[in-house]
Motif scaffolding. Structure first.
Motif, PDB file in Angstrom:
ATOM      1  N   GLY A 165     -59.230  41.201 -27.676  1.00 43.79           N
ATOM      2  CA  GLY A 165     -58.603  39.933 -28.116  1.00 43.79           C
ATOM      3  C   GLY A 165     -57.644  39.424 -26.989  1.00 43.79           C
ATOM      4  O   GLY A 165     -57.691  38.169 -26.794  1.00 43.79           O
ATOM      5  N   ALA A 166     -57.043  40.347 -26.409  1.00 47.59           N
ATOM      6  CA  ALA A 166     -55.958  39.663 -25.439  1.00 47.59           C
ATOM      7  C   ALA A 166     -56.819  39.286 -24.241  1.00 47.59           C
ATOM      8  O   ALA A 166     -56.277  38.051 -23.815  1.00 47.59           O
ATOM      9  CB  ALA A 166     -55.110  41.068 -24.830  1.00 47.59           C
ATOM     10  N   GLU A 167     -57.748  39.946 -23.729  1.00 52.26           N
ATOM     11  CA  GLU A 167     -58.552  39.514 -22.653  1.00 52.26           C
ATOM     12  C   GLU A 167     -59.109  37.942 -23.037  1.00 52.26           C
ATOM     13  O   GLU A 167     -59.332  37.131 -22.029  1.00 52.26           O
ATOM     14  CB  GLU A 167     -59.687  40.217 -22.355  1.00 52.26           C
ATOM     15  CG  GLU A 167     -60.344  39.998 -20.864  1.00 52.26           C
ATOM     16  CD  GLU A 167     -61.316  41.059 -20.606  1.00 52.26           C
ATOM     17  OE1 GLU A 167     -61.924  40.807 -19.437  1.00 52.26           O
ATOM     18  OE2 GLU A 167     -61.615  41.949 -21.341  1.00 52.26           O
ATOM     19  N   ALA A 168     -59.761  37.913 -24.223  1.00 55.42           N
ATOM     20  CA  ALA A 168     -60.146  36.582 -24.780  1.00 55.42           C
ATOM     21  C   ALA A 168     -59.295  35.560 -24.587  1.00 55.42           C
ATOM     22  O   ALA A 168     -59.363  34.294 -24.213  1.00 55.42           O
ATOM     23  CB  ALA A 168     -60.584  36.631 -26.370  1.00 55.42           C
ATOM     24  N   VAL A 169     -57.916  35.643 -25.111  1.00 53.11           N
ATOM     25  CA  VAL A 169     -56.969  34.558 -24.895  1.00 53.11           C
ATOM     26  C   VAL A 169     -56.667  34.337 -23.549  1.00 53.11           C
ATOM     27  O   VAL A 169     -56.540  33.029 -23.110  1.00 53.11           O
ATOM     28  CB  VAL A 169     -55.659  34.932 -25.404  1.00 53.11           C
ATOM     29  CG1 VAL A 169     -54.524  33.775 -25.260  1.00 53.11           C
ATOM     30  CG2 VAL A 169     -55.988  35.192 -27.038  1.00 53.11           C
ATOM     31  N   THR A 170     -56.688  35.145 -22.443  1.00 53.06           N
ATOM     32  CA  THR A 170     -56.572  34.763 -21.047  1.00 53.06           C
ATOM     33  C   THR A 170     -57.655  34.182 -20.599  1.00 53.06           C
ATOM     34  O   THR A 170     -57.423  33.411 -19.853  1.00 53.06           O
ATOM     35  CB  THR A 170     -56.254  36.331 -20.348  1.00 53.06           C
ATOM     36  OG1 THR A 170     -55.324  37.057 -20.867  1.00 53.06           O
ATOM     37  CG2 THR A 170     -56.263  36.095 -18.887  1.00 53.06           C
ATOM     38  N   LEU A 171     -58.951  34.710 -20.729  1.00 45.54           N
ATOM     39  CA  LEU A 171     -60.012  33.919 -20.403  1.00 45.54           C
ATOM     40  C   LEU A 171     -60.339  32.336 -21.120  1.00 45.54           C
ATOM     41  O   LEU A 171     -60.571  31.528 -20.289  1.00 45.54           O
ATOM     42  CB  LEU A 171     -61.014  34.657 -20.765  1.00 45.54           C
ATOM     43  CG  LEU A 171     -61.416  35.884 -19.760  1.00 45.54           C
ATOM     44  CD1 LEU A 171     -62.652  36.560 -19.958  1.00 45.54           C
ATOM     45  CD2 LEU A 171     -61.402  35.736 -18.273  1.00 45.54           C
ATOM     46  N   ILE A 228     -57.673  34.805 -32.199  1.00 43.02           N
ATOM     47  CA  ILE A 228     -57.783  33.402 -33.107  1.00 43.02           C
ATOM     48  C   ILE A 228     -56.607  32.680 -33.348  1.00 43.02           C
ATOM     49  O   ILE A 228     -56.293  31.465 -33.064  1.00 43.02           O
ATOM     50  CB  ILE A 228     -58.728  33.552 -34.156  1.00 43.02           C
ATOM     51  CG1 ILE A 228     -59.956  34.060 -33.699  1.00 43.02           C
ATOM     52  CG2 ILE A 228     -58.866  32.294 -35.033  1.00 43.02           C
ATOM     53  CD1 ILE A 228     -60.935  34.459 -35.025  1.00 43.02           C
ATOM     54  N   ARG A 229     -55.559  33.589 -33.810  1.00 46.53           N
ATOM     55  CA  ARG A 229     -54.464  32.888 -34.225  1.00 46.53           C
ATOM     56  C   ARG A 229     -53.680  32.400 -32.811  1.00 46.53           C
ATOM     57  O   ARG A 229     -53.026  31.352 -33.000  1.00 46.53           O
ATOM     58  CB  ARG A 229     -53.551  33.806 -35.031  1.00 46.53           C
ATOM     59  CG  ARG A 229     -52.135  33.532 -35.414  1.00 46.53           C
ATOM     60  CD  ARG A 229     -51.376  34.337 -36.291  1.00 46.53           C
ATOM     61  NE  ARG A 229     -51.982  34.706 -37.450  1.00 46.53           N
ATOM     62  CZ  ARG A 229     -52.866  36.008 -37.802  1.00 46.53           C
ATOM     63  NH1 ARG A 229     -52.560  36.833 -36.612  1.00 46.53           N
ATOM     64  NH2 ARG A 229     -53.276  36.211 -38.613  1.00 46.53           N
ATOM     65  N   THR A 230     -53.815  33.118 -31.909  1.00 46.50           N
ATOM     66  CA  THR A 230     -52.822  32.725 -30.871  1.00 46.50           C
ATOM     67  C   THR A 230     -53.687  31.562 -30.072  1.00 46.50           C
ATOM     68  O   THR A 230     -52.835  30.775 -29.732  1.00 46.50           O
ATOM     69  CB  THR A 230     -53.088  34.033 -29.687  1.00 46.50           C
ATOM     70  OG1 THR A 230     -52.305  35.072 -30.155  1.00 46.50           O
ATOM     71  CG2 THR A 230     -52.273  33.580 -28.531  1.00 46.50           C
ATOM     72  N   ALA A 284     -56.795  32.020 -39.859  1.00 49.60           N
ATOM     73  CA  ALA A 284     -56.112  32.005 -38.404  1.00 49.60           C
ATOM     74  C   ALA A 284     -56.547  30.911 -37.590  1.00 49.60           C
ATOM     75  O   ALA A 284     -56.016  30.440 -36.725  1.00 49.60           O
ATOM     76  CB  ALA A 284     -56.531  33.302 -37.827  1.00 49.60           C
ATOM     77  N   GLY A 285     -57.731  30.426 -38.028  1.00 47.29           N
ATOM     78  CA  GLY A 285     -58.207  28.983 -37.209  1.00 47.29           C
ATOM     79  C   GLY A 285     -59.519  29.013 -36.789  1.00 47.29           C
ATOM     80  O   GLY A 285     -60.197  28.343 -35.909  1.00 47.29           O
ATOM     81  N   ALA A 286     -60.474  30.185 -37.288  1.00 45.04           N
ATOM     82  CA  ALA A 286     -61.652  30.327 -37.010  1.00 45.04           C
ATOM     83  C   ALA A 286     -62.503  28.943 -37.325  1.00 45.04           C
ATOM     84  O   ALA A 286     -62.304  28.623 -38.368  1.00 45.04           O
ATOM     85  CB  ALA A 286     -62.539  31.474 -37.252  1.00 45.04           C
ATOM     86  N   THR A 287     -63.389  28.382 -36.594  1.00 40.72           N
ATOM     87  CA  THR A 287     -64.120  27.103 -36.949  1.00 40.72           C
ATOM     88  C   THR A 287     -65.414  27.613 -37.779  1.00 40.72           C
ATOM     89  O   THR A 287     -65.907  26.806 -38.539  1.00 40.72           O
ATOM     90  CB  THR A 287     -64.511  26.544 -35.543  1.00 40.72           C
ATOM     91  OG1 THR A 287     -63.692  26.043 -34.802  1.00 40.72           O
ATOM     92  CG2 THR A 287     -65.753  25.292 -36.064  1.00 40.72           C
ATOM     93  N   GLY A 288     -65.956  28.771 -37.355  1.00 36.05           N
ATOM     94  CA  GLY A 288     -67.081  29.422 -38.246  1.00 36.05           C
ATOM     95  C   GLY A 288     -66.767  30.666 -38.150  1.00 36.05           C
ATOM     96  O   GLY A 288     -66.414  31.641 -37.504  1.00 36.05           O
ATOM     97  N   TYR A 289     -68.015  31.484 -39.041  1.00 42.37           N
ATOM     98  CA  TYR A 289     -68.079  32.905 -39.372  1.00 42.37           C
ATOM     99  C   TYR A 289     -69.338  33.188 -39.488  1.00 42.37           C
ATOM    100  O   TYR A 289     -70.104  32.937 -40.534  1.00 42.37           O
ATOM    101  CB  TYR A 289     -67.328  33.081 -40.558  1.00 42.37           C
ATOM    102  CG  TYR A 289     -66.899  34.700 -40.680  1.00 42.37           C
ATOM    103  CD1 TYR A 289     -65.615  35.148 -40.420  1.00 42.37           C
ATOM    104  CD2 TYR A 289     -67.876  35.554 -40.777  1.00 42.37           C
ATOM    105  CE1 TYR A 289     -64.971  36.440 -40.609  1.00 42.37           C
ATOM    106  CE2 TYR A 289     -67.454  36.881 -40.913  1.00 42.37           C
ATOM    107  CZ  TYR A 289     -66.107  37.441 -40.841  1.00 42.37           C
ATOM    108  OH  TYR A 289     -65.890  38.738 -40.804  1.00 42.37           O
ATOM    109  N   LEU A 290     -70.160  33.856 -38.608  1.00 41.30           N
ATOM    110  CA  LEU A 290     -71.532  34.247 -38.669  1.00 41.30           C
ATOM    111  C   LEU A 290     -71.481  35.902 -38.454  1.00 41.30           C
ATOM    112  O   LEU A 290     -70.763  36.479 -38.264  1.00 41.30           O
ATOM    113  CB  LEU A 290     -72.425  33.858 -37.507  1.00 41.30           C
ATOM    114  CG  LEU A 290     -72.823  32.386 -37.647  1.00 41.30           C
ATOM    115  CD1 LEU A 290     -73.980  32.304 -36.506  1.00 41.30           C
ATOM    116  CD2 LEU A 290     -73.463  32.307 -38.835  1.00 41.30           C
ATOM    117  N   LEU A 291     -72.644  36.214 -39.312  1.00 42.86           N
ATOM    118  CA  LEU A 291     -72.948  37.968 -39.041  1.00 42.86           C
ATOM    119  C   LEU A 291     -73.809  38.320 -37.887  1.00 42.86           C
ATOM    120  O   LEU A 291     -74.733  37.517 -37.593  1.00 42.86           O
ATOM    121  CB  LEU A 291     -73.460  38.381 -40.505  1.00 42.86           C
ATOM    122  CG  LEU A 291     -72.285  37.998 -41.611  1.00 42.86           C
ATOM    123  CD1 LEU A 291     -72.960  38.632 -42.943  1.00 42.86           C
ATOM    124  CD2 LEU A 291     -71.033  38.955 -41.393  1.00 42.86           C
TER     125      LEU A 291
END
Length: 210
Positions: free
Chosen positions: A36-42, A66-68, A96-103
């Protein structure tokens, strides 16, 4: 062309998703993140249209990322792509703010449509997730278990007797029984086995982390 960031701690999953999207001219994979941390950075650096986000990752998890992203008001839409569909995973991600949720068992065509919809800002939910959320809305919220009730239930899930649990928690056996009765009432069950099974299903306790 829709730009996509892939966030998953498994390299094989990232490689598979990159291969799928790279083969379609509608999409461009601009980066990959392993937590998640790398995701926010990118997301901050690359400004992708959509981030495909796994939830359970070492280090910073998906919900925190997602929240960040939402708190920083970044443009990127987050589409959760995970194997987990418990209330303990779904609700925090959506809140937290996700636009969608898939499996992850979704067909490729469904995944592509979901990414396109997410890029337009449209909510996208797997059918099983939509059903779960509707059930949550229609059913009165159950009273949450207290920390002590969770501790008792976790010990019972490990196979301890009431006496063992009482000794472990330095309380009386009668108090353990009282806590269990409260657990049964809150979870809508009648016995220990059903309480443990329901707790696993709701994500209140997990194998190896009780």
């Amino acid at each position: 062309m829709i730009t996509v960031l892939i966030v998953d701690d498994h390299p094989v999953v990232r490689d598979g998703l990159r291969g799928m999207f790279t083969g379609d001219p509608r999409f461009e994979v601009v980066g990959e993140a392993a937590d998640g941390a790398e995701a926010v950075t990118l997301v901050t650096a690359l400004d992708p249209d959509v981030a495909l986000m796994d939830l359970r990752m070492p280090g910073t998890d998906g919900v925190t990322a997602i929240r960040t992203i939402a708190e920083r008001q970044l443009r990127t839409r987050v589409l959760v792509l995970t194997t987990y569909d418990t209330d303990a995973d779904v609700l925090p991600a959506i809140e937290a703010g996700a636009t969608g949720y898939l499996l992850k068992d979704a067909p490729k065509s469904e995944l592509f449509r979901a990414v396109e919809a997410a890029a337009r800002g449209e909510a996208v939910l797997a059918p099983a997730i939509a059903t779960k959320l509707l059930s949550q809305v229609r059913s009165p919220a159950k009273e949450p278990l207290s920390q002590r009730e969770l501790e008792v239930l976790g010990l019972i899930a490990r196979g301890m007797t009431n006496r063992d649990a009482a000794a472990k928690l330095f309380i009386s056996e009668a108090t353990v029984k009282t806590h269990l009765l409260h657990v049964y009432a809150k979870l809508g069950v009648n016995d220990r086995a059903a309480a443990v099974a329901t707790a696993y299903e709701l994500g209140l306790i997990t194998p190896g982390r009780r």
